[in-house]
Design a protein around this motif. Structure first.
Motif, PDB file in Angstrom:
ATOM      1  N   ILE A   1      31.589  18.039  49.061  1.00 29.54           N
ATOM      2  CA  ILE A   1      30.663  19.167  49.114  1.00 29.54           C
ATOM      3  C   ILE A   1      31.387  20.459  48.769  1.00 29.54           C
ATOM      4  O   ILE A   1      30.891  21.280  47.971  1.00 29.54           O
ATOM      5  N   ILE A   2      32.571  20.655  49.336  1.00 33.09           N
ATOM      6  CA  ILE A   2      33.360  21.848  49.030  1.00 33.09           C
ATOM      7  C   ILE A   2      33.652  21.914  47.534  1.00 33.09           C
ATOM      8  O   ILE A   2      33.542  22.977  46.908  1.00 33.09           O
ATOM      9  N   PHE A   3      34.009  20.789  46.958  1.00 31.61           N
ATOM     10  CA  PHE A   3      34.323  20.737  45.523  1.00 31.61           C
ATOM     11  C   PHE A   3      33.132  21.190  44.687  1.00 31.61           C
ATOM     12  O   PHE A   3      33.253  22.040  43.797  1.00 31.61           O
ATOM     13  N   GLN A   4      31.960  20.637  44.978  1.00 32.78           N
ATOM     14  CA  GLN A   4      30.779  20.969  44.177  1.00 32.78           C
ATOM     15  C   GLN A   4      30.352  22.421  44.380  1.00 32.78           C
ATOM     16  O   GLN A   4      29.904  23.087  43.434  1.00 32.78           O
ATOM     17  N   VAL A   5      30.487  22.913  45.601  1.00 33.62           N
ATOM     18  CA  VAL A   5      30.168  24.314  45.854  1.00 33.62           C
ATOM     19  C   VAL A   5      31.122  25.222  45.088  1.00 33.62           C
ATOM     20  O   VAL A   5      30.704  26.198  44.447  1.00 33.62           O
ATOM     21  N   ALA A   6      32.418  24.909  45.132  1.00 33.56           N
ATOM     22  CA  ALA A   6      33.408  25.732  44.431  1.00 33.56           C
ATOM     23  C   ALA A   6      33.134  25.753  42.931  1.00 33.56           C
ATOM     24  O   ALA A   6      33.204  26.810  42.286  1.00 33.56           O
ATOM     25  N   LYS A   7      32.797  24.591  42.373  1.00 35.24           N
ATOM     26  CA  LYS A   7      32.508  24.540  40.941  1.00 35.24           C
ATOM     27  C   LYS A   7      31.237  25.320  40.619  1.00 35.24           C
ATOM     28  O   LYS A   7      31.160  26.019  39.597  1.00 35.24           O
ATOM     29  N   SER A   8      30.244  25.231  41.484  1.00 43.82           N
ATOM     30  CA  SER A   8      29.018  25.992  41.270  1.00 43.82           C
ATOM     31  C   SER A   8      29.272  27.498  41.380  1.00 43.82           C
ATOM     32  O   SER A   8      28.716  28.286  40.603  1.00 43.82           O
ATOM     33  N   MET A   9      30.091  27.896  42.330  1.00 43.41           N
ATOM     34  CA  MET A   9      30.448  29.313  42.456  1.00 43.41           C
ATOM     35  C   MET A   9      31.106  29.819  41.176  1.00 43.41           C
ATOM     36  O   MET A   9      30.856  30.945  40.731  1.00 43.41           O
ATOM     37  N   ARG A  10      31.942  28.981  40.583  1.00 44.68           N
ATOM     38  CA  ARG A  10      32.597  29.353  39.335  1.00 44.68           C
ATOM     39  C   ARG A  10      31.623  29.370  38.168  1.00 44.68           C
ATOM     40  O   ARG A  10      31.514  30.354  37.436  1.00 44.68           O
ATOM     41  N   ASP A  11      30.882  28.286  37.996  1.00 41.31           N
ATOM     42  CA  ASP A  11      30.070  28.109  36.791  1.00 41.31           C
ATOM     43  C   ASP A  11      28.788  28.931  36.806  1.00 41.31           C
ATOM     44  O   ASP A  11      28.235  29.237  35.745  1.00 41.31           O
ATOM     45  N   LEU A  12      28.297  29.290  37.978  1.00 44.73           N
ATOM     46  CA  LEU A  12      27.095  30.120  38.057  1.00 44.73           C
ATOM     47  C   LEU A  12      27.404  31.617  37.997  1.00 44.73           C
ATOM     48  O   LEU A  12      26.502  32.444  38.061  1.00 44.73           O
ATOM     49  N   GLY A  13      28.689  31.938  37.893  1.00 48.05           N
ATOM     50  CA  GLY A  13      29.077  33.329  37.709  1.00 48.05           C
ATOM     51  C   GLY A  13      29.252  34.133  38.979  1.00 48.05           C
ATOM     52  O   GLY A  13      29.493  35.346  38.918  1.00 48.05           O
ATOM     53  N   ILE A  14      29.158  33.480  40.143  1.00 42.98           N
ATOM     54  CA  ILE A  14      29.281  34.223  41.398  1.00 42.98           C
ATOM     55  C   ILE A  14      30.715  34.706  41.610  1.00 42.98           C
ATOM     56  O   ILE A  14      30.947  35.859  41.984  1.00 42.98           O
ATOM     57  N   LEU A  15      31.687  33.850  41.351  1.00 44.02           N
ATOM     58  CA  LEU A  15      33.076  34.280  41.504  1.00 44.02           C
ATOM     59  C   LEU A  15      33.421  35.392  40.522  1.00 44.02           C
ATOM     60  O   LEU A  15      34.138  36.334  40.869  1.00 44.02           O
ATOM     61  N   GLU A  16      32.905  35.301  39.323  1.00 41.19           N
ATOM     62  CA  GLU A  16      33.184  36.327  38.311  1.00 41.19           C
ATOM     63  C   GLU A  16      32.614  37.681  38.739  1.00 41.19           C
ATOM     64  O   GLU A  16      33.287  38.720  38.621  1.00 41.19           O
ATOM     65  N   THR A  17      31.381  37.679  39.248  1.00 39.56           N
ATOM     66  CA  THR A  17      30.785  38.961  39.647  1.00 39.56           C
ATOM     67  C   THR A  17      31.471  39.537  40.884  1.00 39.56           C
ATOM     68  O   THR A  17      31.602  40.759  41.009  1.00 39.56           O
ATOM     69  N   LEU A  18      31.957  38.675  41.776  1.00 42.52           N
ATOM     70  CA  LEU A  18      32.737  39.161  42.914  1.00 42.52           C
ATOM     71  C   LEU A  18      34.070  39.731  42.451  1.00 42.52           C
ATOM     72  O   LEU A  18      34.537  40.760  42.957  1.00 42.52           O
ATOM     73  N   TYR A  19      34.694  39.068  41.494  1.00 44.08           N
ATOM     74  CA  TYR A  19      35.968  39.552  40.945  1.00 44.08           C
ATOM     75  C   TYR A  19      35.794  40.917  40.289  1.00 44.08           C
ATOM     76  O   TYR A  19      36.618  41.819  40.466  1.00 44.08           O
ATOM     77  N   ASP A  20      34.705  41.069  39.534  1.00 39.72           N
ATOM     78  CA  ASP A  20      34.453  42.330  38.829  1.00 39.72           C
ATOM     79  C   ASP A  20      34.120  43.479  39.781  1.00 39.72           C
ATOM     80  O   ASP A  20      34.231  44.652  39.390  1.00 39.72           O
ATOM     81  N   ASN A  21      33.713  43.144  40.999  1.00 34.47           N
ATOM     82  CA  ASN A  21      33.306  44.184  41.963  1.00 34.47           C
ATOM     83  C   ASN A  21      34.115  44.088  43.250  1.00 34.47           C
ATOM     84  O   ASN A  21      33.617  44.385  44.338  1.00 34.47           O
ATOM     85  N   ASP A  22      35.379  43.693  43.116  1.00 35.33           N
ATOM     86  CA  ASP A  22      36.157  43.381  44.314  1.00 35.33           C
ATOM     87  C   ASP A  22      36.491  44.609  45.153  1.00 35.33           C
ATOM     88  O   ASP A  22      36.647  44.505  46.365  1.00 35.33           O
ATOM     89  N   LYS A  23      36.588  45.771  44.539  1.00 35.84           N
ATOM     90  CA  LYS A  23      37.007  46.953  45.294  1.00 35.84           C
ATOM     91  C   LYS A  23      36.033  47.274  46.419  1.00 35.84           C
ATOM     92  O   LYS A  23      36.438  47.479  47.571  1.00 35.84           O
ATOM     93  N   LEU A  24      34.756  47.302  46.105  1.00 37.67           N
ATOM     94  CA  LEU A  24      33.750  47.622  47.120  1.00 37.67           C
ATOM     95  C   LEU A  24      33.082  46.389  47.700  1.00 37.67           C
ATOM     96  O   LEU A  24      32.508  46.443  48.789  1.00 37.67           O
ATOM     97  N   GLY A  25      33.150  45.276  46.974  1.00 38.26           N
ATOM     98  CA  GLY A  25      32.443  44.086  47.404  1.00 38.26           C
ATOM     99  C   GLY A  25      30.963  44.181  47.085  1.00 38.26           C
ATOM    100  O   GLY A  25      30.466  45.220  46.612  1.00 38.26           O
TER     101      GLY A  25
END
Length: 355
Positions: free
Chosen positions: A28-52
């Motif tokens: 489950i963790i694996f699939q969630v992590a891959k979804s976070m990556r592929d759906l762009g959630i990690l990218e948008t968090l990375y781009d807005n990391d200063k304020l969150g």
């Protein structure tokens, strides 16, 4: 031999129970992590990391429902992929590596596209010594003749994984191979011809013969022709596991890169005996393998060791990754001996030079 994983079984009972739950929920963790990556959630968090970002801001930025985002975020929080401060989410160091680290991306794609469904049948594969999980792709005895027929994503992920761990060693390995100015090299298990192309381009005076399964030879011939190296590279299509067939002779170096880990012990020894029989007194065998006990870092050893179940469930049912003790034992049983060992080539490779 490095004493990796020396701190095993040092946790308290409560800590150990928590680790056990991580394993129980790992798919489950694996699939969630891959979804976070592929759906762009990690990218948008990375781009807005200063304020969150808040939950609603993430949902708006990724065009995913707040339900979906919240489900993924809460599991990611438990897995140290994100952190939350004042109801604003930030990417963690682990999340950063999931998003930006090339090795992590390649490993994740490989496990998702090649291994994930088939590893459901690992227990059957262990019992029967057959790649029981390969049936998710079709009816083959081993994965190797199937590589050119795998679904595109699986094929791309397989070759990306295979090449990533070998390609970083190519330049240094080629310099080691050419040190004594060999005229003829036999590349056993030459796969797509990628290494032979780089070797031929590095020294136009060296002639290379690729020996592999006919299905792989077809891919290699196409790539060699495209590189305009037909005059410098030739081919032998052969099932290397047919131990009645002689290895062709007359080569200064017999080269095997990430090849012997495709076979069981008795086949490795039998193959190396046939190689020995083909050698004259001035010939050498160069074996390049990612030996897990020779790694600089425990992370590399972890990745290499955990590739072995792929061989069991998907590739052939009987081979695995090596440590140096086992590999040298097989070499000695074949009547060869290691005259030099060169470690830390590229990301994870070692070369054993044998006579």
């Amino acid at each position: 031999m490095h004493n990796f994983f020396k701190d095993n079984d040092t946790k308290t009972a409560l800590e150990a129970q928590y680790e056990a739950q991580k394993i129980a929920f790992a798919p489950i963790i694996f699939q969630v992590a891959k979804s976070m990556r592929d759906l762009g959630i990690l990218e948008t968090l990375y781009d807005n990391d200063k304020l969150g970002l808040t939950l609603n801001e993430i949902a708006k930025n990724t065009n995913i429902s707040t339900y979906g985002v919240k489900t993924l975020l809460e599991t990611s929080l438990s897995a140290d992929i994100v952190k939350v401060k004042n109801k604003r989410y930030h990417i963690t160091k682990t999340g950063y590596f999931l998003l930006k680290d090339k090795m992590t991306r390649i490993n994740m794609d490989y496990n998702h596209d090649v291994n994930y469904q088939g590893l459901y049948y690992l227990e059957d594969a262990i019992k029967n010594e057959k790649p029981s999980g390969l049936k998710v792709f079709g009816n083959w005895e081993t994965i190797y003749p199937a590589l050119s027929s795998l679904p595109e994503k699986a094929q791309n992920s397989w070759f990306s994984f295979d090449h990533y761990y070998s390609d970083t060693a190519f330049e240094e390995a080629i310099q080691i191979l050419l040190k004594n100015e060999p005229e003829k090299i036999l590349d056993i298990g030459g796969n797509t011809g990628k290494f032979s192309i780089k070797l031929a381009q590095a020294d136009p005076n060296t002639h290379i013969t690729i020996l592999d399964l006919p299905e792989q030879i077809a891919l290699a011939q196409e790539n060699i022709s495209h590189a305009q190296l037909d005059d410098q590279v030739d081919f032998i299509g052969l099932n290397i596991l047919d131990h009645t067939k002689e290895i062709p002779s007359g080569y200064d170096i017999i080269w095997m890169s990430q090849f012997l880990d495709c076979f069981k012990e008795e086949d490795i020894v039998a193959l190396l005996k046939r190689v020995k029989a083909s050698m004259d007194k001035d010939a050498y065998v160069y074996i390049m393998e990612p030996l897990w006990d020779k790694q600089r870092f425990e992370t590399s050893a972890y990745c290499i060791i955990n590739t072995s179940p792929y061989f069991t469930a998907m590739a052939n049912g009987y081979s695995k990754m090596f440590n140096s003790v086992d590999m040298i034992d097989y070499i000695n049983k074949a009547g060869l001996h290691v005259i030099e060992e060169i470690d830390n080539i590229g990301i994870c490779q070692s070369i054993l030079i044998c006579k």
